[in-house]
Write an enzyme that holds these catalytic residues in place. Structure first.
Site, PDB file in Angstrom:
ATOM      1  N   GLY A 219       0.805  -1.210   0.000  1.00 53.78           N
ATOM      2  CA  GLY A 219       0.000   0.000   0.000  1.00 53.78           C
ATOM      3  C   GLY A 219       0.838   1.259   0.000  1.00 53.78           C
ATOM      4  N   GLU A 236      -7.658   0.336   1.737  1.00 54.36           N
ATOM      5  CA  GLU A 236      -8.105  -0.535   2.828  1.00 54.36           C
ATOM      6  C   GLU A 236      -7.069  -1.628   2.924  1.00 54.36           C
ATOM      7  OE1 GLU A 236      -8.927  -3.334   4.962  1.00 54.36           O
ATOM      8  OE2 GLU A 236     -10.340  -4.019   3.432  1.00 54.36           O
ATOM      9  N   CYS A 270      -9.080  -9.413   6.820  1.00 52.41           N
ATOM     10  CA  CYS A 270      -8.409  -8.210   7.332  1.00 52.41           C
ATOM     11  C   CYS A 270      -8.968  -7.790   8.689  1.00 52.41           C
ATOM     12  CB  CYS A 270      -8.528  -7.065   6.334  1.00 52.41           C
ATOM     13  SG  CYS A 270     -10.231  -6.567   5.974  1.00 52.41           S
TER      14      CYS A 270
END
Length: 466
Positions: A219, A236, A270
């Site tokens: 990310g 996310e 997650c």
């Protein structure tokens, strides 16, 4: 046709395309190649972007009712194909039938129908200007071509949300599906193709993007690239989610929720419970109850949970081995009939549930996202210590608080540095009508509901003299 000879094609400009370069897809259930997938190179990716770009002018002007009709048709087709498509996911990532067929796939359908239902309501506003004789409108418009990157652990739900939010708001999209579950992503392209989505609006490719062990590191690289090019992005990422069990908790509910939150889908969510924080007043009773619950779960299971790959199992093995070497203890070693992961031979993707105690806050097992059926716990002396322990993490996605005092629960929820707090339920909750996302290293922005649609729309102010 021998399944291992099948090649999963890309979806580019409304057509299936097979590339020269291939990715081997290994089923964790058999440790053998189940099929191969086309591997996109930079030229293929650019071709997909150009197709999306060419489709944007027409699609962005398509009437809401038409977009809605296509999304609802895709949802109906997905329902018809649940059994077939669920089989793809069971094969590619080794998931159990229950979570895949009765949770992940139905959630994909819910996401799609919810977004379709919101399309006609996308609108701007008409504020009042401070100057006499001047009027204003605020419009909501799509960005253009959106790149989506979706993971392997819930390809139908997360891939569908990425697709439907982008195209439902009038954007066109290129979705980079996981190389570990490419046939699941191909299936999403198939339902939209059969629902008569115009060519180029959705393009799906697969490739090994970045060889990173952690979602957060990937990310960061993506966000850095977006920043350098001044492109907005929605992130996310991972989580290290705490379940706090207070002195007045309903232990039956807390134990059941912690088992589900920690071990559902082999802990590969997650939002999975990554830490259990116990008040000392109930710690011994909770631990005895959760041991009994896990023993019952093991006795009714065909075998230990399967992870997505042997590499994932090796990574978890290293975390557990290091923690035990520093004094941590697996509370379930003498409780469940299982193979100790620290002594088992390498290879294979099976990983028995583990509940690890005697951990310290400097252990990687306590701080890193495990993404498997392993959960550490600590015992604290006060509610304040529990909150401090839960917030001592680089992540901030989800948390759970167990108490029969709702006022106390609200007070603690305000203090927790996370995107969502679930009172007297597990850390895993993601439904279409609720904003979903995190803070800190769990990312920024929100999916779902109006918040999710806003992420994919540009706000434009238009004024004029009356």
């Amino acid at each position: 046709m021998n399944p291992s000879k099948y090649i999963v094609p890309l979806w580019v400009d409304g057509k299936e395309e097979t590339t020269i370069s291939k990715l081997e897809v290994v089923s964790p259930k058999t440790d053998k190649i189940c099929w191969c997938a086309s591997s996109a190179n930079p030229g293929d990716a650019i071709k997909a972007v150009l197709a999306a770009q060419a489709a944007f002018p027409s699609w962005s002007q398509t009437k809401p009712a038409t977009k809605q009709r296509i999304l609802l048709k895709a949802a109906d087709l997905l329902v018809e194909r649940l059994e077939e498509y669920g089989g793809f996911m069971e094969t590619e990532m080794g998931g159990e039938r229950g979570p895949i067929h009765y949770w992940i796939l139905p959630t994909a359908v819910k996401f799609l129908r919810d977004i379709a239902g919101r399309i006609p309501c996308i609108s701007g506003t008409v504020p009042v200007c401070e100057d006499d004789g001047t009027s204003v409108m605020v419009w909501k418009q799509p960005y253009g071509v959106v790149l989506g990157i979706a993971p392997w652990n819930a390809p139908f739900a997360l891939g569908m949300r990425a697709i439907a939010t982008a195209i439902g708001t009038g954007n066109t999209t290129v979705l980079k599906g996981s190389e570990l579950t490419p046939r699941c992503y191909w299936a999403l392209g198939k339902v939209f193709h059969d629902a008569r989505l115009p060519a180029g609006v959705l393009n799906i490719i697969y490739a090994i993007l970045l060889k990173q062990k952690k979602y957060t590191e990937t990310g960061r690289k993506i966000a850095r690239t977006c920043g350098q090019n001044l492109k907005p992005c929605l992130m996310e990422l991972g989580g290290k989610n705490s379940a706090i069990v207070l002195a007045d908790a309903n232990l039956t509910k807390a134990v059941d929720s912690c088992i589900k939150g920690s071990f559902l889908h082999s802990g590969q969510i997650c939002m999975s419970t990554g830490r259990i924080i116990l008040h000392e007043a109930i710690a011994s009773r909770f631990l005895e109850a959760i041991k009994a619950g896990l023993a019952a779960m093991a006795s009714s299971s065909a075998g230990p949970p399967t992870l997505v790959s042997s590499k994932s199992r090796s990574r978890i093995r290293d975390l557990v081995t290091a923690a035990i070497g520093d004094g941590a203890l697996d509370l379930l070693v003498n409780t469940l009939a299982k193979t100790d992961i620290t002594n088992a031979a390498p290879g294979g993707a099976a990983c028995a549930p583990m509940l690890i105690g005697n951990v310290t806050t400097d252990m990687d097992l306590w701080n890193e996202e495990i993404f498997g059926p392993v959960v550490p716990y600590v015992i604290v002396k006060s509610d304040d210590e529990a909150v401090e322990m839960a917030n001592h993490t680089q992540y901030g996605l989800s948390a759970a608080v167990f108490t029969q005092d709702l006022r106390k629960a609200f007070a603690i929820a305000r203090r927790l540095d996370v995107g969502a707090v679930h009172i007297n339920s597990m850390t895993v909750l993601d439904e279409p009508g609720l904003p979903h996302g995190g803070i800190k290293n769990s990312g920024w922005g929100r999916f779902n509901a109006e918040n999710g649609l806003e992420e994919f729309l540009v706000t434009k102010t238009v004024t004029w003299n009356d």
